[in-house]
Structures are given as C-alpha cells and as structure tokens.
Motif scaffolding. Structure first.
Motif, short mmCIF file in Angstrom:
data_model
loop_
_atom_site.label_atom_id
_atom_site.label_comp_id
_atom_site.label_asym_id
_atom_site.label_seq_id
_atom_site.Cartn_x
_atom_site.Cartn_y
_atom_site.Cartn_z
N ASN A 33 -4.47 -24.51 -115.18
CA ASN A 33 -4.53 -25.14 -116.52
C ASN A 33 -5.86 -25.78 -116.95
OD1 ASN A 33 -4.57 -27.83 -115.60
ND2 ASN A 33 -2.43 -28.23 -116.02
N ILE A 34 -6.97 -25.19 -116.54
CA ILE A 34 -8.28 -25.59 -117.09
C ILE A 34 -8.80 -24.34 -117.76
CG2 ILE A 34 -10.61 -26.44 -116.58
CD1 ILE A 34 -9.52 -27.35 -113.83
N GLU A 35 -9.07 -24.44 -119.05
CA GLU A 35 -9.43 -23.20 -119.77
C GLU A 35 -10.74 -23.31 -120.52
OE1 GLU A 35 -8.03 -20.59 -118.90
OE2 GLU A 35 -6.29 -21.47 -117.91
N HIS A 36 -11.67 -24.12 -120.01
CA HIS A 36 -12.97 -24.21 -120.67
C HIS A 36 -14.07 -24.15 -119.60
CE1 HIS A 36 -12.20 -28.26 -119.23
NE2 HIS A 36 -13.50 -28.38 -119.16
N THR A 67 -4.34 -24.68 -94.98
CA THR A 67 -4.26 -25.09 -96.37
C THR A 67 -4.46 -23.89 -97.28
OG1 THR A 67 -5.83 -26.67 -95.51
CG2 THR A 67 -4.94 -27.14 -97.70
N GLN A 68 -3.65 -23.82 -98.32
CA GLN A 68 -3.78 -22.68 -99.21
C GLN A 68 -4.07 -23.11 -100.62
OE1 GLN A 68 0.08 -20.66 -98.81
NE2 GLN A 68 0.28 -22.19 -97.21
N LEU A 69 -4.86 -24.18 -100.75
CA LEU A 69 -5.11 -24.68 -102.09
C LEU A 69 -6.48 -24.27 -102.58
CD1 LEU A 69 -3.76 -28.31 -101.63
CD2 LEU A 69 -2.60 -26.39 -102.74
N ILE A 70 -6.56 -24.02 -103.88
CA ILE A 70 -7.85 -23.83 -104.52
C ILE A 70 -8.28 -25.21 -105.01
CG2 ILE A 70 -9.06 -22.69 -106.41
CD1 ILE A 70 -7.07 -20.49 -106.39
N ASN A 71 -9.44 -25.67 -104.57
CA ASN A 71 -9.91 -27.01 -104.96
C ASN A 71 -11.03 -26.92 -106.00
OD1 ASN A 71 -8.23 -28.55 -103.17
ND2 ASN A 71 -9.50 -27.77 -101.50
N PHE A 72 -10.85 -27.66 -107.08
CA PHE A 72 -11.81 -27.64 -108.19
C PHE A 72 -12.63 -28.92 -108.20
CE2 PHE A 72 -8.45 -24.80 -109.26
CZ PHE A 72 -9.08 -23.74 -109.92
N PHE A 73 -13.94 -28.76 -108.39
CA PHE A 73 -14.84 -29.91 -108.46
C PHE A 73 -15.62 -29.86 -109.77
CE2 PHE A 73 -14.12 -28.84 -104.04
CZ PHE A 73 -13.79 -30.07 -103.48
N HIS A 74 -15.69 -31.02 -110.43
CA HIS A 74 -16.39 -31.15 -111.69
C HIS A 74 -17.88 -31.38 -111.40
CE1 HIS A 74 -16.86 -33.26 -115.77
NE2 HIS A 74 -17.92 -33.62 -115.11
N VAL A 75 -18.72 -30.47 -111.87
CA VAL A 75 -20.17 -30.67 -111.74
C VAL A 75 -20.70 -31.24 -113.05
CG1 VAL A 75 -22.39 -29.60 -111.17
CG2 VAL A 75 -20.29 -28.72 -110.14
N THR A 76 -20.41 -30.52 -114.16
CA THR A 76 -20.63 -31.06 -115.50
C THR A 76 -19.35 -30.76 -116.28
OG1 THR A 76 -21.43 -29.07 -116.62
CG2 THR A 76 -23.06 -30.31 -115.35
N ASN A 96 -27.52 -32.54 -111.95
CA ASN A 96 -27.48 -33.47 -110.82
C ASN A 96 -26.20 -33.22 -110.02
OD1 ASN A 96 -27.46 -35.52 -109.03
ND2 ASN A 96 -27.75 -37.17 -110.54
N TYR A 97 -26.33 -32.44 -108.96
CA TYR A 97 -25.15 -32.07 -108.17
C TYR A 97 -24.54 -33.26 -107.45
CZ TYR A 97 -26.29 -27.30 -109.33
OH TYR A 97 -26.52 -26.15 -110.04
N ASN A 98 -25.34 -34.30 -107.26
CA ASN A 98 -24.83 -35.48 -106.54
C ASN A 98 -23.67 -36.15 -107.28
OD1 ASN A 98 -27.02 -34.86 -105.07
ND2 ASN A 98 -28.07 -36.83 -105.27
N LYS A 99 -23.57 -35.87 -108.58
CA LYS A 99 -22.52 -36.54 -109.36
C LYS A 99 -21.20 -35.77 -109.38
CE LYS A 99 -25.26 -39.47 -112.23
NZ LYS A 99 -25.85 -39.73 -113.53
N THR A 100 -21.16 -34.68 -108.63
CA THR A 100 -19.95 -33.86 -108.59
C THR A 100 -18.75 -34.66 -108.08
OG1 THR A 100 -21.35 -31.97 -108.10
CG2 THR A 100 -19.01 -31.71 -107.62
N PHE A 101 -17.60 -34.46 -108.70
CA PHE A 101 -16.40 -35.13 -108.18
C PHE A 101 -15.19 -34.19 -108.18
CE2 PHE A 101 -16.70 -36.26 -112.71
CZ PHE A 101 -15.45 -35.92 -113.20
N PHE A 102 -14.21 -34.54 -107.35
CA PHE A 102 -13.00 -33.73 -107.20
C PHE A 102 -12.17 -33.78 -108.47
CE2 PHE A 102 -8.45 -33.55 -106.10
CZ PHE A 102 -8.40 -32.27 -105.58
N LEU A 103 -11.72 -32.61 -108.93
CA LEU A 103 -10.90 -32.56 -110.14
C LEU A 103 -9.43 -32.40 -109.80
CD1 LEU A 103 -12.33 -30.13 -112.85
CD2 LEU A 103 -11.70 -32.53 -113.14
N LYS A 104 -9.10 -31.26 -109.17
CA LYS A 104 -7.70 -31.02 -108.85
C LYS A 104 -7.56 -29.87 -107.86
CE LYS A 104 -5.08 -28.56 -111.54
NZ LYS A 104 -4.15 -28.27 -112.58
N SER A 105 -6.38 -29.73 -107.30
CA SER A 105 -6.06 -28.60 -106.44
C SER A 105 -4.99 -27.77 -107.11
CB SER A 105 -5.49 -29.07 -105.11
OG SER A 105 -6.44 -29.82 -104.41
N ALA A 106 -4.98 -26.48 -106.81
CA ALA A 106 -3.93 -25.62 -107.35
C ALA A 106 -3.41 -24.71 -106.24
CB ALA A 106 -4.47 -24.79 -108.50
#
Ligand SMILES: Nc1nc2c(ncn2[C@@H]2O[C@H](COP(=O)(O)OP(=O)(O)OP(=O)(O)O)[C@@H](O)[C@H]2O)c(=O)[nH]1
Ligand SMILES: [Mg+2]
Length: 201
Positions: free
Chosen positions: A22-25, A62-71, A5-15
C-alpha cells in the motif's frame, strides 16, 4: 557531494505479501541476494547506522519485505534472503513466490542492488534472479560482498570470473567489490543510487 543524505534513512514498514504494501508513490531500489550475503549490513553501511536493518550471524526464516524511507519519494527495500538451507520447504517456496512477484509486478521498483558473497558467487538462485532482472529490464548493480575475506589478488580473480560470466548474459551489469566491514564500495553504491534517483525524480 551526495544529493541525498542517506544517514537520515528510517524504517517505514514491513510487508508479508505484495498486497500489504500500500505505498503507491515514488520509486524503490531493492537489495536482493542469498540469505547471509550481507544485504542488511550493506543497508546499514550505506546509511551509516548500526541497527537500521537487522543483521544476523545465523540467518533466519523471516519472509518480510522491509521498506526504508530515504526521501519522500525514494525508498530502499530489504528483500528476504533466499536459499537458507534450514528453513522448511514451504517457507522457501513462499520466499520464492514473494520475491518473484515483487520483481515481476512492482511497478515502482526501478533498480536492484544484487549482492553475492565474493567467495561463492553466481549460485543457482542468483542465476534465476539475473534472468528475471534481464527479462523485466530492471537495472542491476552487483556487489561482491565481504571482499575483506579475500586478499587483493583473490578479489581481482573473483571479480574477473563474475565479470566474464555476466558479460556473456548482458553488458548492462555494473559490478563492484564491497565490504561493509572495511567500508569498501559504499561511495560507489551511493553514486549508483543517486543516478537512479535522478533519473526518476
Ligand atoms: N567479513 C564480512 N562479514 C560481513 C560483511 N557484511 C556482513 N557480514 C556478516 O555476514 C553475516 C550476514 O550479514 P547480513 O547483513 O545479516 O546478511 P543478509 O543478506 O541481510 O542475510 P538475511 O537477512 O538472512 O537474508 C553477518 O554475520 C555479518 O556480520 C562484510 O563486509 N565482511
Ligand atoms: Mg537481512
């Protein structure tokens, strides 16, 4: 039915740097393309959210990599857009280094969604990304974005041009027409992401 369910995706962090991630899984699929090619809009359409990824009429620096949590073990990543003409050269170089090292060093990166404005595809830096994707064996799904800007016959012509040029490099690339505004290609994008997710689950 979609397995995610992609609708539940949320912002995790920027780097700002690779060492900040520091996300290794789990696995990551990154959205890549020129500034203004429609990456953030595509992420918003994919997830059916208006403001998840920021979109702008005027591309920024902007020079950030933005991470989004899908699952819990699947993320999508909005990479900084390259090639924005008005940015100082020092910022452009930093972009290029950041993207380059993310593509070459990030082990959890398992696929690229590569966006090009259908009216102006395969520009210089696009070809650079294609070469890196081929060298690094990163599966790549190509979206010809903003296809609503062209008539159906123009879309077909542009599609064929890109298809022929890329086939010359490799048979591996899948190409789709895409429009966030007209919701074209979103199901195909979801289906590609589902396939990648299943492969690494
Ligand atoms: N016509 C049309 N315009 C679009 C579409 N998708 C995005 N745009 C417009 O293109 C501009 C750039 O979109 P973004 O999604 O912010 O592009 P981006 O690739 O994230 O840009 P950067 O963050 O600068 O790298 C915005 O003005 C959007 O409204 C589309 O499907 N059709
Ligand atoms: Mg963006």
């Amino acid at each position: 039915m979609s397995i995610i369910n992609y609708n539940k995706t949320f912002f995790l962090k920027s780097a700002a740097n690779l060492s900040d991630i520091n996300i290794e899984h789990g696995i990551e699929i990154a959205f890549i393309g020129y500034s203004n090619s429609g990456k953030s809009s595509a992420i918003n359409s994919l997830t059916n959210q208006k403001k998840l990824a920021r979109c702008s009429k005027t591309p920024g620096c902007t020079q950030l990599i933005n991470f989004f949590h899908v699952t819990s073990n699947f993320r999508i990543v909005d990479l900084p857009g390259y090639g924005y003409a008005k940015c100082p050269i020092s910022i452009k170089l930093k972009w290029e280094n950041l993207i380059d090292s993310y593509l070459k060093k990030r082990k959890l990166l398992k696929g690229l969604v590569f966006l090009m404005d259908i009216r102006n595809p395969l520009k210089v830096y696009d070809q650079n990304i294609i070469n890196i994707a081929l060298d690094q064996n990163i599966p790549t799904f190509i979206l010809l974005t903003k296809c609503d800007k062209l008539t159906l016959s123009q879309q077909k012509i542009q599609f064929q041009i890109v298809y022929k040029k890329l086939k010359f490099f490799s048979k591996e690339f899948n190409i789709e027409l895409f429009s966030s505004f007209k919701k074209i290609g979103i199901k195909k994008l979801q289906s590609q992401l589902n396939t990648w997710y299943k492969e690494y689950r």
